[in-house]
Design a protein around this motif. Sequence first.
Motif, mmCIF file in Angstrom:
data_model
loop_
_atom_site.group_PDB
_atom_site.id
_atom_site.type_symbol
_atom_site.label_atom_id
_atom_site.label_comp_id
_atom_site.label_asym_id
_atom_site.label_seq_id
_atom_site.Cartn_x
_atom_site.Cartn_y
_atom_site.Cartn_z
ATOM 1 N N VAL A 136 0.307 39.851 -32.704
ATOM 2 C CA VAL A 136 1.543 39.979 -31.923
ATOM 3 C C VAL A 136 1.314 40.742 -30.625
ATOM 4 C CG1 VAL A 136 3.015 39.785 -33.949
ATOM 5 C CG2 VAL A 136 2.276 42.059 -33.201
ATOM 6 N N GLY A 137 0.042 40.892 -30.227
ATOM 7 C CA GLY A 137 -0.271 41.468 -28.929
ATOM 8 C C GLY A 137 -0.240 42.978 -28.865
ATOM 9 N N VAL A 138 -0.392 43.643 -29.998
ATOM 10 C CA VAL A 138 -0.390 45.110 -30.037
ATOM 11 C C VAL A 138 -1.829 45.586 -30.236
ATOM 12 C CG1 VAL A 138 0.440 47.163 -31.234
ATOM 13 C CG2 VAL A 138 1.941 45.179 -30.972
ATOM 14 N N ASN A 139 -2.363 46.303 -29.247
ATOM 15 C CA ASN A 139 -3.742 46.767 -29.318
ATOM 16 C C ASN A 139 -3.865 48.160 -29.926
ATOM 17 O OD1 ASN A 139 -4.816 44.409 -28.032
ATOM 18 N ND2 ASN A 139 -4.093 45.208 -26.071
ATOM 19 N N ASP A 140 -2.907 49.015 -29.637
ATOM 20 C CA ASP A 140 -2.921 50.367 -30.186
ATOM 21 C C ASP A 140 -1.922 50.441 -31.346
ATOM 22 O OD1 ASP A 140 -4.756 51.274 -28.250
ATOM 23 O OD2 ASP A 140 -3.126 51.542 -26.801
ATOM 24 N N ILE A 141 -2.423 50.689 -32.535
ATOM 25 C CA ILE A 141 -1.573 50.703 -33.725
ATOM 26 C C ILE A 141 -0.578 51.856 -33.628
ATOM 27 C CG2 ILE A 141 -1.500 50.738 -36.235
ATOM 28 C CD1 ILE A 141 -2.986 48.358 -34.985
ATOM 29 N N PRO A 142 0.723 51.581 -33.737
ATOM 30 C CA PRO A 142 1.732 52.629 -33.643
ATOM 31 C C PRO A 142 1.855 53.411 -34.946
ATOM 32 C CG PRO A 142 2.785 50.536 -34.055
ATOM 33 C CD PRO A 142 1.319 50.245 -33.910
ATOM 34 N N PRO A 143 2.587 54.512 -34.948
ATOM 35 C CA PRO A 143 2.866 55.214 -36.197
ATOM 36 C C PRO A 143 3.636 54.299 -37.155
ATOM 37 C CG PRO A 143 3.422 56.593 -34.318
ATOM 38 C CD PRO A 143 3.140 55.226 -33.780
ATOM 39 N N ILE A 144 3.250 54.324 -38.427
ATOM 40 C CA ILE A 144 3.827 53.414 -39.422
ATOM 41 C C ILE A 144 4.181 54.188 -40.681
ATOM 42 C CG2 ILE A 144 3.475 51.307 -40.767
ATOM 43 C CD1 ILE A 144 1.091 50.695 -38.855
ATOM 44 N N ALA A 145 5.305 53.849 -41.273
ATOM 45 C CA ALA A 145 5.653 54.349 -42.604
ATOM 46 C C ALA A 145 6.052 53.169 -43.468
ATOM 47 C CB ALA A 145 6.792 55.363 -42.533
ATOM 48 N N GLY A 146 5.612 53.189 -44.719
ATOM 49 C CA GLY A 146 5.930 52.107 -45.649
ATOM 50 C C GLY A 146 6.928 52.530 -46.696
ATOM 51 N N LEU A 147 7.746 51.594 -47.111
ATOM 52 C CA LEU A 147 8.672 51.852 -48.208
ATOM 53 C C LEU A 147 7.877 52.094 -49.490
ATOM 54 C CD1 LEU A 147 11.122 48.981 -47.274
ATOM 55 C CD2 LEU A 147 11.608 51.430 -47.056
ATOM 56 N N PRO A 148 8.345 52.995 -50.365
ATOM 57 C CA PRO A 148 7.578 53.344 -51.567
ATOM 58 C C PRO A 148 7.373 52.156 -52.495
ATOM 59 C CG PRO A 148 9.782 54.286 -51.644
ATOM 60 C CD PRO A 148 9.599 53.765 -50.261
#
Length: 228
Positions: A136-148
């Motif tokens: 999807v054209g994102v080179n720098d991985i952003p901060p991510i949180a996942g549902l438990p």
Amino acid sequence: MVEKMTRPLGILMLDTAFERPVGDVGNAASWPFRVLYKRVEGAVARKVVSGQDDDLLEAFIAAGQELVSEGAFALTTSCGFLALRQSQLSARLAVPVATSSLLQIPSLSLTLPKGKTVGVITYDRASLTERHFQEVGVNDIPPIAGLPSGGAFHGLIEGGMQYNAQALADELAMTVEDLLQHHSNIGALVFECTNLPPFSSGISRTFGLPVFDILTLGKWLHSSQPDV
């Protein structure tokens, strides 16, 4: 006033059976315009989320072609993890294809103040890989949180549990709060999971941040249509 006539948005649906209230991608009342749905048999949530759906590519393409033949002006999907198939699907379908709300990250990042970044809430953190972002054209991985993994959303989508709006809202709020506690520079949120939009406005009010999801992506696509 004469109502603007537009063609419908086509939505490629996973093979699931849980409740979809207003706000969910799979409820036609979530959209302020016509939508068409096409379920892809065998595309169960875990198979797609884990990226083990290579054998379903032709089925997704066939479903997309059917939606186009029925009048869809563009296509999106009911699972943000289909970002992994963005280039494959867009190359072979005759209308614009936006597989995932994650597609909004590059342009959204450009709008934020200096020092601010986009935060991502995903259904499954372990399954959201660098390849999804590259597609999807994102080179720098952003901060991510996942549902438990043992929580309310996973119980609903994969465990056959009944829909509990309060439990889902609370779980999502805790996930967002944890992300913001670890990343104070987040200026906007993107919800990967297409089942989160029923709670987008509540999260935005609670945390004072703009929230982007599959509905904002679909509405953006729809806004490009000329009168017919």
